[in-house]
Design a protein around this motif. Structure first.
Motif, short mmCIF file in Angstrom:
data_model
loop_
_atom_site.label_atom_id
_atom_site.label_comp_id
_atom_site.label_asym_id
_atom_site.label_seq_id
_atom_site.Cartn_x
_atom_site.Cartn_y
_atom_site.Cartn_z
N ALA A 69 -40.73 5.92 -37.27
CA ALA A 69 -40.94 6.69 -38.51
C ALA A 69 -42.27 6.28 -39.14
O ALA A 69 -42.41 5.16 -39.63
CB ALA A 69 -39.79 6.46 -39.48
N ALA A 75 -36.01 9.94 -41.90
CA ALA A 75 -35.94 11.29 -41.32
C ALA A 75 -34.93 12.11 -42.14
O ALA A 75 -33.96 11.57 -42.66
CB ALA A 75 -35.50 11.21 -39.87
N PRO A 76 -35.15 13.42 -42.27
CA PRO A 76 -36.18 14.24 -41.63
C PRO A 76 -37.48 14.36 -42.43
O PRO A 76 -38.34 15.17 -42.08
CB PRO A 76 -35.50 15.60 -41.52
CG PRO A 76 -34.67 15.67 -42.76
CD PRO A 76 -34.17 14.27 -43.00
N VAL A 80 -41.69 11.74 -37.54
CA VAL A 80 -41.00 10.88 -36.58
C VAL A 80 -41.60 11.09 -35.19
O VAL A 80 -41.80 12.23 -34.75
CB VAL A 80 -39.49 11.19 -36.55
CG1 VAL A 80 -38.79 10.35 -35.49
CG2 VAL A 80 -38.88 10.92 -37.92
N ASP A 135 -41.99 16.53 -34.49
CA ASP A 135 -42.23 17.41 -35.63
C ASP A 135 -43.14 18.57 -35.19
O ASP A 135 -44.15 18.35 -34.52
CB ASP A 135 -42.90 16.60 -36.75
CG ASP A 135 -43.19 17.43 -37.98
OD1 ASP A 135 -44.26 18.05 -38.03
OD2 ASP A 135 -42.34 17.45 -38.88
N ASN A 195 -38.98 19.21 -38.69
CA ASN A 195 -38.50 18.16 -37.79
C ASN A 195 -37.63 18.82 -36.72
O ASN A 195 -36.67 19.53 -37.03
CB ASN A 195 -37.69 17.14 -38.58
CG ASN A 195 -37.19 16.00 -37.73
OD1 ASN A 195 -36.29 16.17 -36.93
ND2 ASN A 195 -37.77 14.83 -37.93
#
Length: 541
Positions: A69, A75-76, A80, A135, A195
């Motif tokens: 991350a 996340a989201p 990531v 992403d 994401n």
């Protein structure tokens, strides 16, 4: 070692980024120093890719996906990075091609234009980011990084045909990038996230009145990736661009079309797979039929090509079409065979592009036209001495090039015993799994096209091989350096290794295909990405 594994996902991006920035700061006259730095960085990237491959290649489900991350946001919301078996495999493949292309360029191409090694490093950085990002928007960012580097590499070495083809390549990819942005915007507007794991979780619950617009966004995204993959009828730019590029640039471009295939495979199974609700299977039939059309178009191009570079370009189209059709079928056994084929065909295409320049050094300008004329009209029988031996006495270097050319011919045509045969056999076996009478008509068509495209490659390569190595109209042996032959030998040796260790490699591909078909573990790993603990005992955010 623990620190390395915690940061292993981001290091393949940071290493070429830092190296590329350093190389651009150094004066071009320091060519030796720049080449050493770039090659050492590339070796480091290969080492990282191997460690990453080993860390996600175990059978234990906990080891299947590693995440990172950025900014330590959960996340989201975080950007990531995620590495699974497929992304680690593609990362290693790209790093190997980068090293081979750079070693080959040391002989002369690195001095043919400015910033060659820096451009290669930024292309490797873009490839790593595209394979590792979780992403969609950052996928766009990394795509633009690798495309910007590829623009410079496509024009590297100048020359009228190269500049014309390079400008067409730039224009087409800029249009594809615009479609990419439009598709991303539509998808974000309908789901509120980019994401990819979060998208997979949200798409099944999208309201019915918004689903058409969502699928329109996914369709626009698909068109952008199909352009980059070279799918018919969006492939008119690829053979010309690849044929005009310098040998090391063309070898690197062998994986560029596979980036589009990678994204299509990843997103089709993640976003519109079996768990996508009403959108399940969206676009799969189109992928199948476009793939088959691409195989047919590429096969015609292979048969019509009178030059090696054009034949190599159309062979890339055949491989892209085969992979697209395999993705469209959506069968796990076919997908695992297609992954094996992806690796084998990419290594083969890269070796072929490097080999072409070495072989053509022995050919004078217009030799292809003269060879075609001789083939069509024959030689004057009165001037032919039937007593002398047929063909030419082949010097040692031509023997080495001829053996390499024969290996490439076997790989492209899918004949035993090399990895091209293993890959095609695995795909065909997956297509015919079950009872023969239950096999659908489109599968029979695809099976026929795969076999016919192999025969076409054999015919095309045999014709060019005879005109080059046997009945060549000029007898000068090319001047070839060991540093140019070595990358070709390494790439072909890797294809041999794929054959010798075909069993373990196929098991890896089977596990990869199964994980792609059942993405719940990938989704869970990304959405539960652990954060770094600060000294106070809590996550930073």
């Amino acid at each position: 070692m623990d620190l390395l594994l915690k940061n292993i996902v981001i290091l393949p991006i940071l290493l070429p980024l830092a190296t590329g920035a350093l190389l651009f700061l150094l004066d071009d006259r320091l060519r030796t120093a720049k080449s050493v730095i770039s090659l050492l960085s590339n070796l480091g990237l290969i080492a990282l890719a191997i460690v990453l491959l080993a860390s996600v290649g175990a059978d234990a489900p906990a080891d299947l996906t590693r995440t990172y991350a950025l900014g330590n946001w959960p996340a989201p919301f975080a950007i990531v990075l995620a590495a699974d078996r497929l992304s680690a495999l593609m990362l290693l493949l790209g790093a190997i091609l980068g090293l081979c292309a750079q070693v080959y360029a040391l002989a002369r191409w690195s001095a043919a234009g400015p910033a060659f090694f820096g451009l290669v490093q930024f292309l490797l950085m873009g490839l790593a980011g595209a394979f590792l990002t979780g992403d969609l928007f950052n996928l766009f960012v990394f795509f633009e990084v690798l495309l910007a580097a590829s623009y410079g590499l496509a024009l590297h070495g100048s020359g009228g045909p190269r500049v014309r083809a390079g400008l067409h390549y730039i224009a087409i990819n800029l249009a594809a990038s615009m479609l990419f942005l439009i598709g991303v915007s539509l998808v974000y507007g309908m789901t509120g996230t980019l994401n990819m794991a979060d998208l997979a979780a949200r798409i099944p619950s999208v309201a019915a009145e918004n689903r058409n617009l969502l699928e329109a966004g996914l369709g626009v995204l698909g068109i952008a990736f199909l352009i980059k993959a070279g799918a018919w009828p969006l492939c008119f730019w690829l053979p010309t661009t690849y044929a005009a590029a310098s040998a090391p640039a063309a070898a690197l471009f062998a994986i560029m079309s596979k980036v589009g295939i990678y994204v299509i495979l990843r997103l089709s199974l993640l976003l519109v797979g079996d768990g996508a609700g009403a959108s399940s299977g969206f676009g799969s039939a189109l992928l199948l039929y476009m793939g088959m059309a691409t195989i047919a178009f590429g096969t015609i191009g292979v048969l019509a090509s009178q030059g090696m570079a054009r034949l190599a370009g159309y062979s890339v189209l055949v491989s892209s079409g085969t992979l697209l059709a395999a993705v469209g079928l959506g069968l796990t056994q076919v997908t695992s065979g297609a992954l094996f084929y992806l690796v084998s065909s990419t290594l083969t295409a890269a070796a072929f592009f490097l080999l072409i320049e070495l072989v053509e050094r022995a050919r004078v300008a217009g030799a292809d036209i003269l060879a075609v004329t001789t083939e069509a009209y024959g030689e004057d029988d009165e001037e032919t001495d039937h007593e002398e031996e047929v063909g030419l006495a082949i010097p040692g270097v031509m023997a080495i090039l001829g053996i390499s050319f024969g290996a490439v011919a076997l790989l492209l045509s899918g004949l035993p015993p090399l990895s091209g045969f293993v890959a095609k056999f695995a795909m065909l076996q997956g297509m015919l799994a079950g009872r023969i009478e239950d096999v659908p008509g489109p599968v029979w068509v695809l099976l026929t096209l795969v076999i016919v495209s192999g025969f076409a490659a054999l015919i095309g390569m045999t014709r060019l091989g005879i005109s080059t190595f046997w009945t060549s109209l000029e007898g000068a042996a090319p001047r070839v350096r060991v540093i140019e032959l070595a990358p070709v030998a390494v790439l072909l040796a890797l294809c041999v290794a794929l054959t010798v260790w075909g069993g373990p490699v196929m098991r890896y591909m089977d596990l990869t295909a199964q994980a792609l078909e059942q993405p719940h573990q990938y989704i869970s790993s990304v959405l539960s990405t652990p954060l770094v603990e600060v000294p106070g005992g809590e996550a930073a955010h």
